[in-house]
Scaffold this active site. Structure first.
Site, short mmCIF file in Angstrom:
data_model
loop_
_atom_site.label_atom_id
_atom_site.label_comp_id
_atom_site.label_asym_id
_atom_site.label_seq_id
_atom_site.Cartn_x
_atom_site.Cartn_y
_atom_site.Cartn_z
N HIS A 139 0.84 -1.20 0.00
CA HIS A 139 0.00 0.00 0.00
C HIS A 139 0.88 1.26 0.00
O HIS A 139 0.57 2.24 -0.67
CB HIS A 139 -0.89 0.04 1.26
CG HIS A 139 -1.84 -1.12 1.37
ND1 HIS A 139 -1.75 -2.06 2.36
CD2 HIS A 139 -2.90 -1.46 0.61
CE1 HIS A 139 -2.73 -2.94 2.21
NE2 HIS A 139 -3.43 -2.61 1.16
N GLY B 273 -2.40 -2.02 -7.24
CA GLY B 273 -1.24 -2.92 -7.25
C GLY B 273 -1.43 -4.09 -8.20
O GLY B 273 -2.53 -4.62 -8.37
N SER C 163 -2.28 -8.17 3.20
CA SER C 163 -2.83 -8.04 4.56
C SER C 163 -3.17 -9.42 5.12
O SER C 163 -3.10 -9.65 6.32
CB SER C 163 -4.11 -7.18 4.53
OG SER C 163 -3.83 -5.95 3.91
#
Ligand code: PAF
Length: 304
Positions: free
Chosen positions: A49, A159, A198
């Site tokens: 991120h 991304g 994540s």
């Protein structure tokens, strides 16, 4: 807008929860030519991120990040409740990375009514994760359209780890004349090659050791592709390599054209080898993009 820019100079961050407040702050008439770069996320921030923010920071006057775990893109039995969240840490990281405005709406703010309009992506969403997670990309497009309308960004950063999502969003922007440029940002990896995600936090210690095999298998697949092996053979070898060296179960391994995501009967043009692997508590995705340069195939650069 003046406030946001000033805040950045003070290395300060404005956190906004209300759509109305954010729209007022980002009104095009108030921008006076300043550009807005947008980084949409579901939080639990990691270096992937932050590299989106870095790119946005380089090319825009104002950087807006959203953190919203979007219920519309999770199916029944998926990990919506278990999706990792840490608002305090995220706020700190966003401030350090140079985000000017952090938008963190509640589900009620984003979806005040049940039902309403649904968005149906085309054939790109019927492959890969779209096949394993029916309705997932409908939910992604719904929230992305809302966020684009709220933020009205000049550029939006996504991304390459979520290569299918990125390809579908590019098509969405093209087909619906949405007023933002989509910027592709390379996948950021751990030292051992595991793509930052994540969801990595849900891997057991043993699974974490095994997980880099996914990228290694994809790289082997890319070599086979460059040597001209048949698509089915490459997919089989990648899957076998992962299964033989980890406790993960294959959801899919697919070699397709990119970004159209159509079947490749024989290796040609730009291609993607994408896979999803299920571990006990989490499902990891990764991919490798292979392009033809000067007559031979090369992997696109990833940031390591
Ligand atoms: O990639 C993500 O984190 C999400 O799918 C996105 C684009 C923020 C939409 O919820």
């Amino acid at each position: 807008m003046e406030v946001a820019t000033e805040m950045h100079e003070l290395n300060n961050l404005t956190v906004i929860h209300s759509i109305q407040e954010l729209q007022a702050r980002l009104d095009r008439n108030e921008r006076q030519g300043r550009t807005v770069g947008f980084v949409p996320t579901m939080g639990f921030l990691h270096e992937g991120h932050l590299s989106l923010v870095e790119q946005a920071r380089k090319h825009n006057d104002v950087v807006v990040m959203s953190i919203f775990v979007n219920p519309a893109q999770f199916g029944p039995g998926e990990d919506y409740d278990a999706y990792p969240r840490d608002t305090e840490r995220d706020t700190q990281l966003a401030a350090e990375a140079g985000v000017d405005i952090l938008f963190m709406p509640t589900p009620e703010e984003m979806y005040p009514q049940e039902g309403g309009i649904h968005i149906l992506p085309g054939t790109q969403a019927s492959m890969l994760c779209g096949a394993s997670r029916p309705g997932h990309f409908d939910g992604v497009l719904k929230v992305v359209l809302k966020l684009f309308n709220i933020v009205d960004p000049d550029r939006s950063y996504f991304g390459m780890k979520d290569a299918q999502q990125l390809a579908i969003i590019e098509t969405f922007v093209r087909d619906f004349n949405l007023r933002t440029d989509i910027v592709r940002v390379p996948t950021v990896r751990e030292q051992d090659g595991l793509a930052k995600s994540s969801r990595n936090v849900h891997l057991t210690a043993m699974e974490r050791k095994e997980a880099p095999i996914i990228q290694q298998a994809l790289q082997q697949g890319a070599l086979l592709f460059a040597e001209g092996h048949a698509v089915a053979e490459i997919e089989k070898q990648v899957a076998e390599h992962i299964v033989a060296n980890s406790s993960g179960c294959i959801d899919y391994v697919s070699l397709l054209s990119y970004p159209a995501l159509t079947a490749l009967d024989e290796p040609k043009g730009e291609a993607i080898i994408a896979c999803a692997v299920k571990f006990e508590r989490t499902r990891l995705i990764d991919n490798i993009i292979i392009t033809k340069k000067d007559g031979s195939y090369v992997q696109n650069d990833d940031e390591q």
